[in-house]
Design a protein around this motif. Structure first.
Motif, PDB file in Angstrom:
ATOM      1  N   THR A  21       0.879  -1.155   0.081  1.00  0.00           N
ATOM      2  CA  THR A  21      -0.039   0.049  -0.006  1.00  0.00           C
ATOM      3  C   THR A  21       0.735   1.268   0.136  1.00  0.00           C
ATOM      4  OG1 THR A  21      -1.754  -1.282   1.083  1.00  0.00           O
ATOM      5  CG2 THR A  21      -1.869   1.013   1.172  1.00  0.00           C
ATOM      6  N   VAL A  22       1.934   1.192   0.779  1.00  0.00           N
ATOM      7  CA  VAL A  22       2.836   2.509   0.810  1.00  0.00           C
ATOM      8  C   VAL A  22       3.433   2.633  -0.513  1.00  0.00           C
ATOM      9  CG1 VAL A  22       4.937   3.340   1.894  1.00  0.00           C
ATOM     10  CG2 VAL A  22       3.120   2.379   3.456  1.00  0.00           C
ATOM     11  N   ASN A  23       3.989   1.384  -1.073  1.00  0.00           N
ATOM     12  CA  ASN A  23       4.714   1.660  -2.355  1.00  0.00           C
ATOM     13  C   ASN A  23       3.641   2.168  -3.445  1.00  0.00           C
ATOM     14  OD1 ASN A  23       7.432   0.776  -2.916  1.00  0.00           O
ATOM     15  ND2 ASN A  23       6.504  -0.519  -1.298  1.00  0.00           N
ATOM     16  N   LEU A  24       2.182   1.502  -3.498  1.00  0.00           N
ATOM     17  CA  LEU A  24       1.442   2.107  -4.332  1.00  0.00           C
ATOM     18  C   LEU A  24       1.156   3.397  -4.277  1.00  0.00           C
ATOM     19  CD1 LEU A  24      -0.684  -0.969  -4.728  1.00  0.00           C
ATOM     20  CD2 LEU A  24       0.665  -0.097  -6.448  1.00  0.00           C
ATOM     21  N   ILE A  52     -10.239   9.771  -9.245  1.00  0.00           N
ATOM     22  CA  ILE A  52      -9.546   9.438 -10.251  1.00  0.00           C
ATOM     23  C   ILE A  52      -9.127   7.720  -9.928  1.00  0.00           C
ATOM     24  CG2 ILE A  52      -7.179   9.372 -11.656  1.00  0.00           C
ATOM     25  CD1 ILE A  52      -7.609  12.439 -11.668  1.00  0.00           C
ATOM     26  N   CYS A  53      -8.451   7.619  -8.577  1.00  0.00           N
ATOM     27  CA  CYS A  53      -7.964   6.467  -8.429  1.00  0.00           C
ATOM     28  C   CYS A  53      -8.269   6.193  -6.834  1.00  0.00           C
ATOM     29  CB  CYS A  53      -6.566   5.934  -9.092  1.00  0.00           C
ATOM     30  SG  CYS A  53      -5.462   6.894  -8.396  1.00  0.00           S
ATOM     31  N   TYR A  54      -7.952   4.851  -6.363  1.00  0.00           N
ATOM     32  CA  TYR A  54      -8.104   4.723  -4.964  1.00  0.00           C
ATOM     33  C   TYR A  54      -7.034   3.454  -4.791  1.00  0.00           C
ATOM     34  CZ  TYR A  54     -11.514   0.932  -6.549  1.00  0.00           C
ATOM     35  OH  TYR A  54     -11.784  -0.111  -7.220  1.00  0.00           O
ATOM     36  N   LEU A  55      -7.034   3.317  -3.314  1.00  0.00           N
ATOM     37  CA  LEU A  55      -6.164   2.150  -2.793  1.00  0.00           C
ATOM     38  C   LEU A  55      -7.162   1.479  -2.091  1.00  0.00           C
ATOM     39  CD1 LEU A  55      -2.895   3.591  -2.291  1.00  0.00           C
ATOM     40  CD2 LEU A  55      -3.486   2.028  -4.027  1.00  0.00           C
TER      41      LEU A  55
END
Length: 115
Positions: A21-24, A52-55
């Motif tokens: 998650t940290v890397n993304l 636009i985007c999410y994790l």
């Protein structure tokens, strides 16, 4: 009740998922200087004028999701999902993060939403 921060969201997950998650997150943030980063619908969400985007982290993977992913080109055949609009790229381990490919998807999503 205070709003959950992105850091708090990440800390709730297993170590390997935190690392992904940290890397993304870093990859997303490095793609544009214009991001608004906030927790929406219980997950980190990234917008520039529009969503636009999410994790979305879970026990075994992290989805890098795109709110308008159904309209994105998929040159590396990475997008999953069958919703009307949204698509995601599922990342199960650090080795799955191909920065160049993923940045291309994020950049295309930004361009799509700016048009």
């Amino acid at each position: 009740m205070s709003k959950e921060s992105v850091e708090q969201y990440i800390e709730k997950h297993p170590k390997n998922i935190q690392e992904i998650t940290v890397n993304l997150r870093q990859l997303i943030l490095n793609t544009s200087s214009e991001w608004t980063e906030e927790i929406k619908w219980g997950m980190p969400s990234y917008s520039i004028n529009k969503n636009i985007c999410y994790l979305q982290a879970s026990k075994n993977h992290v989805n890098l999701g795109f709110y308008h992913g159904a309209q994105l080109e998929d040159p590396h055949n990475l997008l999953g999902g069958t919703g009307k609009q949204m698509r995601h790229i599922r990342v199960k381990k650090m080795e799955d993060i191909d920065e160049d490919s993923l940045k291309l998807y994020v950049k295309n999503a930004i361009q799509l939403d700016q048009s």
